[in-house]
Design a protein around this motif. Structure first.
Motif, PDB file in Angstrom:
ATOM      1  N   PHE A 156       0.835  -1.208   0.000  1.00 51.08           N
ATOM      2  CA  PHE A 156       0.000   0.000   0.000  1.00 51.08           C
ATOM      3  C   PHE A 156       0.867   1.254   0.000  1.00 51.08           C
ATOM      4  CE2 PHE A 156      -2.566   3.371   1.689  1.00 51.08           C
ATOM      5  CZ  PHE A 156      -3.847   3.121   1.219  1.00 51.08           C
ATOM      6  N   ALA A 159       2.587   1.819  -3.259  1.00 48.40           N
ATOM      7  CA  ALA A 159       1.640   2.363  -4.238  1.00 48.40           C
ATOM      8  C   ALA A 159       1.348   3.829  -3.956  1.00 48.40           C
ATOM      9  CB  ALA A 159       0.353   1.547  -4.219  1.00 48.40           C
ATOM     10  N   LEU A 160       1.273   4.185  -2.679  1.00 48.04           N
ATOM     11  CA  LEU A 160       1.039   5.585  -2.307  1.00 48.04           C
ATOM     12  C   LEU A 160       2.170   6.466  -2.826  1.00 48.04           C
ATOM     13  CD1 LEU A 160      -0.914   7.372  -0.561  1.00 48.04           C
ATOM     14  CD2 LEU A 160       0.662   6.992   1.333  1.00 48.04           C
ATOM     15  N   PRO A 164      -0.470   7.083  -6.458  1.00 45.67           N
ATOM     16  CA  PRO A 164      -1.482   7.261  -5.402  1.00 45.67           C
ATOM     17  C   PRO A 164      -2.920   7.337  -5.898  1.00 45.67           C
ATOM     18  CG  PRO A 164      -0.306   9.313  -5.789  1.00 45.67           C
ATOM     19  CD  PRO A 164       0.423   8.265  -6.565  1.00 45.67           C
ATOM     20  N   ALA A 168      -7.603   1.330  -4.911  1.00 47.30           N
ATOM     21  CA  ALA A 168      -7.017   0.403  -3.947  1.00 47.30           C
ATOM     22  C   ALA A 168      -7.659  -0.973  -4.006  1.00 47.30           C
ATOM     23  CB  ALA A 168      -7.136   0.980  -2.536  1.00 47.30           C
ATOM     24  N   PHE A 183     -13.206   0.767   0.936  1.00 48.48           N
ATOM     25  CA  PHE A 183     -12.659   0.783  -0.414  1.00 48.48           C
ATOM     26  C   PHE A 183     -13.575   1.425  -1.453  1.00 48.48           C
ATOM     27  CE2 PHE A 183     -10.044  -2.321   1.704  1.00 48.48           C
ATOM     28  CZ  PHE A 183      -8.801  -2.192   1.093  1.00 48.48           C
ATOM     29  N   SER A 192      -9.347   5.729  -4.241  1.00 46.85           N
ATOM     30  CA  SER A 192      -7.934   5.601  -4.580  1.00 46.85           C
ATOM     31  C   SER A 192      -7.109   5.274  -3.338  1.00 46.85           C
ATOM     32  CB  SER A 192      -7.420   6.895  -5.212  1.00 46.85           C
ATOM     33  OG  SER A 192      -7.359   7.923  -4.225  1.00 46.85           O
ATOM     34  N   VAL A 193      -5.873   4.861  -3.575  1.00 48.40           N
ATOM     35  CA  VAL A 193      -4.931   4.599  -2.487  1.00 48.40           C
ATOM     36  C   VAL A 193      -4.765   5.851  -1.626  1.00 48.40           C
ATOM     37  CG1 VAL A 193      -2.505   4.110  -1.987  1.00 48.40           C
ATOM     38  CG2 VAL A 193      -3.715   2.771  -3.715  1.00 48.40           C
ATOM     39  N   HIS A 197      -5.873   6.390   2.375  1.00 49.33           N
ATOM     40  CA  HIS A 197      -4.845   6.801   3.330  1.00 49.33           C
ATOM     41  C   HIS A 197      -5.262   8.084   4.043  1.00 49.33           C
ATOM     42  CE1 HIS A 197      -0.932   8.475   4.661  1.00 49.33           C
ATOM     43  NE2 HIS A 197      -0.580   7.208   4.800  1.00 49.33           N
TER      44      HIS A 197
END
Length: 284
Positions: A156, A159-160, A164, A168, A183, A192-193, A197
């Motif tokens: 994760f 990917a961020l 980003p 996700a 999600f 999205s990631v 977050h």
């Protein structure tokens, strides 16, 4: 072998106190642990998930809990539990005696044990992730390790850093199926990631503020003093009026001047300052 007994703390500030003690003993951030407990269980030590084995203040599933207790239990007086847990060839944890297994899993409902294990788990994840990415990990990064596991958190956060805006759910289909509210937006759009977050960061911040409402410090003070007496004694108190300019007065100085420990642990502006200073310096 003696199995430690426990009861869920129901006195005011009991859960706050348990989290403060865990922070003091492990060096983990008090606000993060507080926010995590609020997000996971709304500060309820007896909370249980409807769709998994997750239970307790920090909602550990059975396997995660057994692994953490095996690794860290002995350092916190749970040697009897750590010694009873073994890991099989596939990495799954086992306890041969069913009654003993139940007793170990029930420790998730003890706020002191749950907070200590959550703090140790977060400290492990923090060290692993910071070594991997070469930077400090914030609350949302640490929470991803609790939510997705350490391997999932690595993916994760990578990917961020790299992409980003990607959905996700595409990366974590099983987690997305079990946690649609995380999600997916209410209209069905995949988050999205970066969005997930950011939402976790806000939830943790809001959770810490909500859980910290009121003034739990009077109930926390004796536990803070017992958990980390050296740090407690080093905390700087306002100097008396007759002190030299720039003087630093410690707890021992105040005791020598006739103040009693009971009076220092009662809710007063200076004792509140002492606790906050101690918490602020937990990692030092």
């Amino acid at each position: 072998m003696t199995i430690a007994s426990f009861s869920v703390q129901d006195r005011p500030g009991g859960v706050h106190s348990a989290i403060a003690v865990a922070a003091a003993r492990t060096g983990m951030d008090f606000s993060y642990l507080l926010g995590q407990a609020q997000v996971e269980s709304a500060m309820r030590p007896d909370a249980r998930a409807a769709t998994s084995s997750a239970e307790g203040l920090y909602q550990f599933i059975d396997q995660s809990w057994l692994g953490i207790v095996q690794r860290h239990g002995a350092a916190h007086g749970l040697g009897w539990a750590a010694e009873a847990i073994s890991a099989g060839p596939g990495g799954r944890f086992h306890v041969a005696d069913p009654g003993l297994r139940r007793a170990i899993l029930d420790l998730r409902r003890d706020p002191r044990t749950a907070a200590l294990m959550a703090a140790e788990h977060a400290a492990d994840n923090k060290a692993e992730l910071e070594a991997r990415f070469g930077r400090d990990m914030g609350p949302a990064d640490l929470y991803m390790a609790h939510f997705l596991g350490l391997g999932g958190a690595r993916r994760f956060i990578a990917a961020l850093d790299s992409d980003p805006d990607q959905p996700a759910a595409r990366m974590f289909p099983a987690a997305a199926a079990a946690n649609r509210g995380v999600f997916f937006a209410p209209d069905g759009r995949a988050r999205s990631v970066a969005e997930i977050h950011g939402r976790f960061a806000e939830r943790l911040h809001r959770g810490a503020r909500l859980a910290g409402g009121g003034n739990p410090l009077p109930d926390m003070m004796p536990d803070l003093a017992a958990a980390a007496p050296a740090r407690f004694a080093r905390a700087v108190m306002p100097p008396p009026a007759d002190a030299d300019a720039g003087a630093r007065t410690t707890l021992d100085d105040l005791l020598a001047r006739g103040r009693t420990r009971d009076s220092l642990l009662r809710p007063r502006p200076d004792t509140a300052r002492l606790a906050y200073l101690m918490l602020a310096g937990i990692g030092g």
